[in-house]
Design an enzyme around this catalytic site. Structure first.
Site, PDB file in Angstrom:
ATOM      1  N   ALA A 215       4.998   4.933   7.695  1.00  0.00           N
ATOM      2  CA  ALA A 215       5.899   4.960   6.541  1.00  0.00           C
ATOM      3  C   ALA A 215       6.999   3.921   6.608  1.00  0.00           C
ATOM      4  O   ALA A 215       7.520   3.500   5.570  1.00  0.00           O
ATOM      5  CB  ALA A 215       6.519   6.354   6.403  1.00  0.00           C
ATOM      6  N   GLY A 219       9.211   2.834   1.551  1.00  0.00           N
ATOM      7  CA  GLY A 219       8.959   2.300   0.214  1.00  0.00           C
ATOM      8  C   GLY A 219       7.722   2.880  -0.442  1.00  0.00           C
ATOM      9  O   GLY A 219       7.755   3.329  -1.594  1.00  0.00           O
ATOM     10  N   CYS A 343      -0.206  -6.280   4.970  1.00  0.00           N
ATOM     11  CA  CYS A 343       0.338  -7.404   4.201  1.00  0.00           C
ATOM     12  C   CYS A 343      -0.008  -8.684   4.956  1.00  0.00           C
ATOM     13  O   CYS A 343       0.861  -9.462   5.354  1.00  0.00           O
ATOM     14  CB  CYS A 343       1.834  -7.255   3.975  1.00  0.00           C
TER      15      CYS A 343
END
Length: 386
Positions: A215, A219, A343
């Protein structure tokens, strides 16, 4: 500050950025903030000019430079020759240039990372890298626990609706978010469009048992809480986990402001995650794994991070990612959904992690990039428990 003094300040900061990238120190933004904290004489225009120059130099140096001075000289020769005249100028300028002194080489990324990205993008790698090093926009997610996107957009006609998201808006450059009433009221949360798409891929629903396994500061957890809402409140069991106490501690005040009450927070001990989640094993409807990664998809936010990554660190991250997928799979009930997100645009953190995982159906995956999707770079994969 004179232009020459600004250049000298940028070189000092860049020296710190280079050392931090080598030794795992603070991010460039943090180093810039610290630098000016002790130099109150610098006005806002000075701080902005120095910051812009620091990041322009970082973006133009693919390999980690030897020093801040070498980085500036290389950048100036390739992109801004006028800077060279400031060396040895009057005032607080950097020392004069010396014949034959080293200058950093240009480029968009370290050679080994460019090669890895070439495996994904082929001949398009140059275009993709240019976009990865552009400045990032400011995106927000409208918090549907408190507001509707249409209502917020109506008040801010200059805020762009992000059509590929359910709740996203893009704000004009230079917006001071903390001064916006919608921010103060918890109607909006800062979240890149790609991150919103990743969280939405889990398709969390009211009444479900959902775990956000990595987490961080929360966000995506807050996005999941909004998706799980019924009658304006979180409905179901949402568990936010992380091994980083500092990052997880940022979630409670954010959740309070967002009106996302009832989130179950669990601080996990590294290597003991399964024990802390034993009561959830085999029961979860959905698990989101926003795994620790190289961050290669977010270079436009932290361009110096491409100087930090090594092959050894990438290998360690890949090991952690594989372990998290295995743990997430064990948490699922039969038919439960799993979404793996990084990402990153490196295949080693994407497709390479999707080798046959016992107990899962086949994976489906997608790539988001700044060049093609206008958001941070993401690899998003979905599967379900057999």
């Amino acid at each position: 500050m004179t232009p020459a003094a600004r250049l000298a300040a940028a070189i000092e900061i860049l020296d710190e950025v280079v050392i931090a990238a080598r030794d795992g120190g603070a991010a460039a933004d943090t180093l810039i903030q610290r630098y000016f904290t002790t130099r109150r004489y610098a006005g806002s225009k000075d701080r902005r000019a120095v910051r812009d120059l620091v990041f322009a130099v970082v973006r133009s140096s693919g390999e980690r430079p030897h020093s801040g001075r070498a980085a500036v000289i290389g950048h100036a020769r390739a992109n801004d020759p006028a800077l060279l005249a400031l060396f040895g100028a009057a005032g607080h300028s950097p020392p004069p240039l010396v014949q034959g002194e080293p200058a950093a080489s240009g480029g968009l990324a370290p050679a080994w990372l460019r090669e890895m990205l070439g495996l994904r993008f082929g001949g398009d790698v140059g275009r993709q890298l240019v976009a990865l090093l552009d400045r990032a926009p400011l995106d927000v997610r409208v918090n549907s626990l408190k507001a509707a996107r249409a209502d917020v957009a109506a008040v801010h006609p200059d805020w762009e609706i992000l059509p590929r998201t359910a709740h996203g808006l893009r704000l004009p450059a230079g917006t001071v978010l903390e001064q916006e009433p919608d921010w103060q009221a918890g109607h909006i949360e800062v979240q890149d469009a790609g991150s919103q798409i990743a969280a939405a891929a889990l398709a969390a629903k009211p009444g479900e048992l959902v775990v956000d396994l990595c987490a961080g500061a929360g966000g995506k957890t807050l996005a999941l809480a909004a998706d799980m809402a019924a009658n304006g409140a979180l409905h179901g069991h949402l568990v936010a986990c992380d091994t980083d106490r500092g990052r997880l501690s940022q979630l409670p005040p954010r959740a309070q402001r967002a009106g996302a009450h009832g989130i179950d927070m669990r601080l996990l001990d590294p290597g003991q995650e399964a024990a802390a989640l034993a009561d959830l094993m085999g029961k979860c409807d959905a698990v989101l794994i926003d795994a620790p990664c190289s961050g290669s998809g977010t270079w436009r936010r932290n361009p110096e991070s491409r100087w930090r990554l090594t092959r050894e660190r990438l290998a360690r991250l890949a090991t952690t990612q594989a372990q998290l997928i295995q743990l997430g799979t064990r948490l699922l009930r039969p038919g439960g959904r799993i979404v793996y997100v990084v990402c990153s645009l490196l295949p080693a953190e994407g497709e390479a992690q999707l080798a046959a995982t016992p107990g899962l159906a086949g994976w489906s995956s997608r790539i988001l990039t700044p060049a093609d999707d206008g958001c941070d770079g993401f690899f998003i994969a979905q599967s379900s428990r057999l």
